[in-house]
Motif scaffolding. Structure first.
Motif, short mmCIF file in Angstrom:
data_model
loop_
_atom_site.label_atom_id
_atom_site.label_comp_id
_atom_site.label_asym_id
_atom_site.label_seq_id
_atom_site.Cartn_x
_atom_site.Cartn_y
_atom_site.Cartn_z
N GLN A 1 3.94 2.55 18.44
CA GLN A 1 3.74 2.46 17.00
C GLN A 1 3.72 4.13 16.54
O GLN A 1 4.44 4.51 15.44
N PRO B 1 -2.10 1.50 0.69
CA PRO B 1 -0.81 1.17 0.30
C PRO B 1 -0.52 2.00 -1.19
O PRO B 1 0.75 2.19 -1.31
N SER C 1 11.89 1.76 2.06
CA SER C 1 11.08 0.67 2.76
C SER C 1 10.37 1.23 4.03
O SER C 1 9.28 0.75 4.65
N ARG C 2 11.22 1.70 5.14
CA ARG C 2 10.94 1.87 6.45
C ARG C 2 9.88 2.98 6.37
O ARG C 2 8.77 2.89 7.20
N ARG D 1 7.83 3.95 3.95
CA ARG D 1 6.72 3.27 3.34
C ARG D 1 5.74 2.71 4.21
O ARG D 1 4.50 2.91 4.47
N GLN D 2 6.26 1.84 5.16
CA GLN D 2 5.57 1.16 6.15
C GLN D 2 4.94 2.01 7.34
O GLN D 2 4.15 1.97 7.85
N ALA D 3 5.92 2.82 7.66
CA ALA D 3 5.59 3.97 8.58
C ALA D 3 4.22 4.61 8.33
O ALA D 3 3.29 4.97 8.98
N ILE E 1 2.21 3.93 6.24
CA ILE E 1 0.80 3.10 5.98
C ILE E 1 0.46 2.95 7.37
O ILE E 1 -1.03 3.14 7.62
N ASP E 2 1.24 2.90 8.16
CA ASP E 2 0.94 2.82 9.92
C ASP E 2 0.22 4.00 10.25
O ASP E 2 -0.77 4.10 10.79
N GLN F 1 -3.30 4.65 8.94
CA GLN F 1 -4.34 3.42 9.57
C GLN F 1 -4.52 4.27 11.13
O GLN F 1 -5.70 4.00 11.41
#
Length: 222
Positions: A86, A135, A166-167, A169-171, A173-174, A177
């Protein structure tokens, strides 16, 4: 019997093998069949089957014992491996963001209009209002950086940013976290300073602040 696709045969074979292990076909301590038996079951050659075993051994699922065979030592990939993968993925995203956004910051400082500067300011204020929820925070952060890319007047950079959004944004968020905290005053202050540099037509400072900010994110994952 499920057969793997042609691309990335060893990785796909490893995934199929992991599915079978999770399903209980081999328990902890169970011995896998030899490569000549396993390879056709996975729909790959012996070399791909051998590499699939190496992949799962490296991820803590299998153990190869010289002269004895291959044994199951876990029924899933260890959490530490998942975190490593990750983090590596997030670092790659941050590096790509750096390539796009540093140049955009330079061009925005040189080319922005008064209307575009207001849009960047509005996005900065919106970012400040949405710090509590990850988010939402990431969404407003991306809106701030996109406003800068728009102010750069570079259709290619905008296309790259949007294609990557899109990629990215998710990265992000990860990453937050994994990091365990987000939206602090220091982070907001850096974004405010980027805005001020663009407002002052200071291309060098806007680039340096953007690069420094993204490098700091990458270092936090080290």
């Amino acid at each position: 019997m499920t057969i793997v696709r042609r691309e990335s045969l060893a990785e796909q074979a490893a995934e199929l093998l992991l599915v079978r292990i999770r399903a209980g076909e081999w328990g902890i301590g169970g011995k896998l069949p030899g490569e000549t038996t396993l390879a056709p079951q996975l729909g790959v050659g012996r070399s791909s089957a051998r590499e699939a075993i190496r992949i799962l051994a490296g991820r803590g699922v299998l153990s190869t014992r010289q002269g004895a065979g291959v044994f199951v030592i876990a029924t899933d990939i260890s959490e530490s491996w998942k975190v490593i993968v990750q983090r590596a993925d997030i670092v790659a995203v941050i590096e790509a963001r750096t390539a796009i956004e540093v140049e955009a910051a330079v061009l925005a400082a040189e080319r922005r209009t008064s209307t575009e500067l207001k849009d960047v300011r509005r996005a900065l204020e919106e970012r400040d209002r949405h710090r509590a929820d990850i988010p939402e925070h990431v969404g407003t952060d991306m809106a701030f950086h996109r406003a800068i890319v728009l102010a750069a007047h570079s259709p290619v950079l905008l296309e790259l940013f949007d294609g990557f959004a899109s990629r990215s944004r998710q990265a992000m968020i990860d990453m937050l976290q994994v990091r365990g905290r987000h939206g602090d005053e220091v982070d907001q202050d850096i974004h405010g300073r980027i805005y001020e540099a663009i407002a002052s037509h200071d291309a060098e400072t806007s680039a340096a602040l953007t690069r420094g900010h993204l490098n700091t994110l990458k270092e936090l994952l080290g």
